[in-house]
Design a protein around this motif. Structure first.
Motif, PDB file in Angstrom:
ATOM      1  N   GLY B  65       0.814  -1.219   0.000  1.00 65.02           N
ATOM      2  CA  GLY B  65       0.000   0.000   0.000  1.00 65.02           C
ATOM      3  C   GLY B  65       0.840   1.258   0.000  1.00 65.02           C
ATOM      4  N   ILE B  66       2.007   1.205   0.627  1.00 64.20           N
ATOM      5  CA  ILE B  66       2.816   2.421   0.759  1.00 64.20           C
ATOM      6  C   ILE B  66       3.614   2.684  -0.519  1.00 64.20           C
ATOM      7  CG2 ILE B  66       4.684   3.528   2.036  1.00 64.20           C
ATOM      8  CD1 ILE B  66       3.718   2.136   4.539  1.00 64.20           C
ATOM      9  N   GLN B 105       5.339  11.063  -0.224  1.00 63.88           N
ATOM     10  CA  GLN B 105       4.318  10.445   0.633  1.00 63.88           C
ATOM     11  C   GLN B 105       4.948   9.415   1.567  1.00 63.88           C
ATOM     12  OE1 GLN B 105       2.403   7.166   1.865  1.00 63.88           O
ATOM     13  NE2 GLN B 105       2.800   6.873  -0.302  1.00 63.88           N
ATOM     14  N   ASN B 147      -0.040  13.330  -1.206  1.00 62.19           N
ATOM     15  CA  ASN B 147      -1.189  12.533  -1.630  1.00 62.19           C
ATOM     16  C   ASN B 147      -1.972  13.209  -2.752  1.00 62.19           C
ATOM     17  OD1 ASN B 147      -0.926  10.204  -0.114  1.00 62.19           O
ATOM     18  ND2 ASN B 147      -1.844  11.135   1.693  1.00 62.19           N
ATOM     19  N   ASP B 151      -2.638  11.827  -6.440  1.00 58.84           N
ATOM     20  CA  ASP B 151      -3.995  11.818  -7.002  1.00 58.84           C
ATOM     21  C   ASP B 151      -3.991  12.423  -8.406  1.00 58.84           C
ATOM     22  OD1 ASP B 151      -5.389  10.622  -4.963  1.00 58.84           O
ATOM     23  OD2 ASP B 151      -6.025  12.489  -4.010  1.00 58.84           O
ATOM     24  N   GLY B 155      -3.954   9.323 -10.601  1.00 58.04           N
ATOM     25  CA  GLY B 155      -5.395   9.083 -10.570  1.00 58.04           C
ATOM     26  C   GLY B 155      -5.883   8.666  -9.198  1.00 58.04           C
ATOM     27  N   ARG B 156      -4.943   8.353  -8.333  1.00 62.97           N
ATOM     28  CA  ARG B 156      -5.318   7.921  -6.992  1.00 62.97           C
ATOM     29  C   ARG B 156      -4.054   7.913  -6.130  1.00 62.97           C
ATOM     30  NH1 ARG B 156      -9.078   2.837  -6.682  1.00 62.97           N
ATOM     31  NH2 ARG B 156      -7.355   1.687  -7.595  1.00 62.97           N
ATOM     32  N   THR B 157      -4.238   8.051  -4.815  1.00 65.41           N
ATOM     33  CA  THR B 157      -3.093   8.096  -3.909  1.00 65.41           C
ATOM     34  C   THR B 157      -2.413   6.736  -3.808  1.00 65.41           C
ATOM     35  OG1 THR B 157      -4.273   9.728  -2.640  1.00 65.41           O
ATOM     36  CG2 THR B 157      -2.419   8.691  -1.576  1.00 65.41           C
ATOM     37  N   THR B 158      -3.216   5.700  -3.648  1.00 63.53           N
ATOM     38  CA  THR B 158      -2.688   4.348  -3.484  1.00 63.53           C
ATOM     39  C   THR B 158      -3.246   3.485  -4.608  1.00 63.53           C
ATOM     40  OG1 THR B 158      -2.744   4.676  -1.093  1.00 63.53           O
ATOM     41  CG2 THR B 158      -2.527   2.406  -1.862  1.00 63.53           C
ATOM     42  N   HIS B 159      -2.432   2.641  -5.187  1.00 64.86           N
ATOM     43  CA  HIS B 159      -2.802   1.795  -6.319  1.00 64.86           C
ATOM     44  C   HIS B 159      -3.173   2.643  -7.542  1.00 64.86           C
ATOM     45  CE1 HIS B 159      -2.309  -1.332  -3.538  1.00 64.86           C
ATOM     46  NE2 HIS B 159      -3.464  -1.241  -2.940  1.00 64.86           N
ATOM     47  N   VAL B 161      -4.009   4.274 -11.147  1.00 61.54           N
ATOM     48  CA  VAL B 161      -4.880   3.784 -12.223  1.00 61.54           C
ATOM     49  C   VAL B 161      -4.474   4.302 -13.602  1.00 61.54           C
ATOM     50  CG1 VAL B 161      -6.881   3.336 -10.781  1.00 61.54           C
ATOM     51  CG2 VAL B 161      -6.586   5.602 -11.727  1.00 61.54           C
TER      52      VAL B 161
END
Lengths: 249, 433
Positions: B65-66, B105, B147, B151, B155-159, B161
């Motif tokens: 996740g990190i 992050q 973060n 984004d 497209g997103r902070t974690t994982h 896209v």
């Protein structure tokens, strides 16, 4: 009335959903105003086994973890499954598509039989104990998490969308990814993410699980219309939907 | 002098994943010092088999996740290398920008929320909210900045896209990039504030040295986190990414059943301090100033200083990103239509994760279906180094109270910023009751 005590636990996962709680930044402090966090290994060294609400992240992949989650359930008044690994097994369920001995030998070779590498079929938390609330997604949506926790602290039942991702995707005005040759799972996956992936040009891969009563067989017609094959759809559905209903006949 | 020490830390806190520390000393004789990892194994290499080359990054980003962006980038590079897929200069720069956002992050999370509470003598960041309110607010501001930056690009902070083989699904607009650049410029006072926070507690950073081999990426003329080949302080020149297994040399030691890595010595270190020791000459100007202010010099052999090297890197990625955005804006953002077709092949991809060098390798059939996968994670490469630090440190501090020894060992593990969920795919640990 004293503040409810919350404990956060992690099982097999990437811990990215806990990270979304950290990512709430100052908002955590607002939430903390209504509760006490008494155990959270990733963020704190303080620890207490007296808690009212248990938040479980990760899926259950070993017998000892089944025992641990049952122990947590017995202590907690309310149990919340946090994120796809906990709510439906998540990406970890891909493992269940293979023979477990093969999986172990493939990764660990001759060390595969060592006892600490024992693994069982991946289970979602509700396949082991009763789950009171689910926060869907991989990772969870921070706003939805805050909403569900607030509901819980106020004794309300949170309302989770009963419609598919396509509804939110259309509302965002996105061109349909099917038109661009992508096998997008938006039509059968539960909304609530704001259609984040398709809005960024990436097909939905189903991290929030199926919507209630998805019209999966209608997907066959769509597949034919776009000249794609059913195996591709099934493979895409396996990412987060392995071993879960519904399957395509 | 205390002659018997028994430390048994189960499921160590404030690290990503589960780790144990075992120390047994009886009558001054060290019987056992062990760093153990009981995390549930997850078998990613086995799970990706049969999946499409287009979905590899979606699956393997879930290793951590990190550092999900890092795993996505390394795997995407491997896929592109295997199929000869080209990426435009614009997309390449945008990926670096995405990568740097994760650095900020991850490093801020590690420094501010996980490691620094120790320097203040606290058990978590929670008591610091009252004790050092401004410091916590500064950390929160930087973490949020990172973060929001992820984004925007990922497209997103974690994982992420937006990352796909061949490029990216979407670019931010020029206006968004300009706004992001301004936010980065505005964050420099906060970075200086973090420097002052660390300077104020610097005397609580344990003094300990164990000089070892430091492994990182290398590319001439730059402090690289994304491009280049493999080097070390013991190696003159570079090793091609495709030959990464000649660097990692995983082996099972007699002392522990954990798989360890070694190159030119019994163990090596990866991560911020290793990168700093190899590349400090190429840091951005302000990053050099920060390193100097806090007394971090090339050749530093104190693993507790990894956290300090992370601050230096935060400054570097922000300064470099401001320049990178200038380059992107000067060239103008042009939309790209990405069309790729699968091809049989096998190749590796490598980037520096915030906690050290990361290798991914995949083999595909002509339909683009994944046949084989192999991943080597930084924390796995650091496990032997942690063990060897323990072996040297414990005898040096045996005079101290047991609590102080435990605290120093925990801080040491935390300094490495281990990402244990990542590393378990390659670890074997035997438990001694």
């Amino acid at each position: 009335m004293s503040k409810p005590r919350i404990a956060v636990f992690d099982f097999a996962c990437c811990e990215g959903c806990q990270l979304q709680i950290v990512n709430l930044e100052e908002e955590i402090l607002d939430l903390l105003g209504g509760a006490n966090i008494v155990q959270w290994r990733e963020a704190m060294s303080e620890k207490s086994d007296e808690y009212d609400i248990a938040i479980i992240e990760g899926s259950i992949t070993r017998p000892e973890d089944e025992a641990r989650v049952k122990e947590i359930r017995s202590r907690a008044g309310v149990l919340v499954a946090l994120g796809a690994c906990a709510t439906m097994g998540g990406i970890n369920k891909l493992k269940n598509n293979f023979d477990l001995d093969d999986v172990k030998t493939y990764v660990y070779g001759k060390d595969a039989q060592k006892p600490h590498l024992a693994t069982a079929m991946t289970k979602a938390v509700d396949e082991v104990v009763k789950v009171d609330f689910k926060v869907e997604g991989c990772p969870i949506d921070r706003k939805e998490f805050t909403y569900i926790v607030r509901c819980l602290l106020m004794g309300k039942t949170p309302e989770i969308p009963q419609y598919p991702v396509c509804v939110e995707c259309k509302a965002n005005g996105n061109p349909c990814l099917w038109e661009q040759g992508e096998v997008c799972l938006g039509p059968i996956i539960r909304a609530g993410c704001g259609a984040r992936c398709p809005s960024n040009g990436h097909r939905c891969f189903g991290c929030r699980g199926y919507v209630d009563n998805p019209n999966v067989n209608a997907a066959k017609d769509v597949i034919e219309k776009y000249n794609l094959d059913i195996d591709t759809l099934k493979l895409k559905m396996s990412l987060f939907g392995s071993q879960q209903e519904p399957t395509i006949l | 002098m205390s002659n018997s020490v028994n430390i048994n830390v189960q499921h160590m806190t404030r690290v990503e994943g589960h780790g144990n520390i075992i120390v047994n000393v009886t009558d001054g004789k060290v019987e056992k010092i062990e760093w153990q990892v009981p995390e549930a194994p997850r078998f990613f290499e086995a799970m990706v088999r049969g999946q499409s080359y287009k979905d590899i990054q979606t699956i393997v980003s879930r290793i951590c996740g990190i550092c999900s962006i890092t795993h996505s980038l390394a795997s995407t590079k491997a896929v592109e290398n295997a199929m000869g897929i080209e990426v435009s200069e614009q997309a390449d720069k945008m990926r670096v920008l995405m990568h740097y956002s994760e650095y900020l992050q991850s490093h801020v999370l590690h420094m501010g929320y996980l490691a620094v509470p120790d320097f203040f003598g606290e058990k978590s960041v929670v008591p610091l909210v009252a004790k050092a309110t401004d410091a916590v607010k500064t950390i929160i501001r930087l973490h949020r900045l990172a973060n929001e930056w992820s984004d925007l690009i990922a497209g997103r902070t974690t994982h992420p896209v937006t990352l796909i083989p061949g490029g990216m699904t979407k670019f931010p607009t020029e206006l968004q990039l300009r706004e992001q650049q301004q936010k980065l410029k505005d964050s420099i006072p906060d970075l200086k504030a973090v420097l002052n926070i660390l300077l104020s507690v610097a005397e609580n950073i344990p003094v300990f040295e164990r000089e070892t081999e430091y492994v990182s990426l290398k590319k001439d003329g730059m402090y690289t986190l994304y491009h280049g080949e493999i080097t070390s302080t013991d190696y003159d020149g570079t090793v091609a990414i495709s030959d990464w297994k000649t660097v990692t040399n995983e082996w099972v030691s007699d002392q522990s059943t954990a798989k360890w890595c070694k190159w030119n010595r019994p163990s090596y270190m990866v991560g911020a301090l290793a990168r700093f020791n190899n590349q400090a000459d190429y840091l951005s100007p302000l990053a050099k100033d920060v390193a100097k202010a806090i007394g971090l010099e090339k050749g530093n052999a104190n693993p507790y200083m990894i956290t300090i090297a992370q601050l230096v890197e935060c400054v570097h990625v922000i300064e470099t990103s401001i320049q990178l955005i200038d380059e992107l804006l000067t060239a103008g953002i042009k939309p790209e239509k990405i069309v790729t077709s699968p091809k049989a092949g096998k190749a590796s991809g490598c980037v520096e994760a915030p906690r050290g060098i990361l290798f991914h390798e995949y083999e595909f059939d002509s339909q683009g279906k994944c046949m084989n996968a192999d991943i080597c994670i930084p924390t796995g490469q650091n496990h032997a180094s942690i063990q060897h630090d323990f072996d040297k440190l414990v005898p040096e501090i045996l005079d101290e109270p047991e609590d102080a020894i435990r605290q120093k060992l925990e801080m040491l593990v935390r300094a490495y910023d281990p990402c244990i969920s990542c590393s378990t795919h390659m670890l074997n640990v035997e438990f001694v009751k």
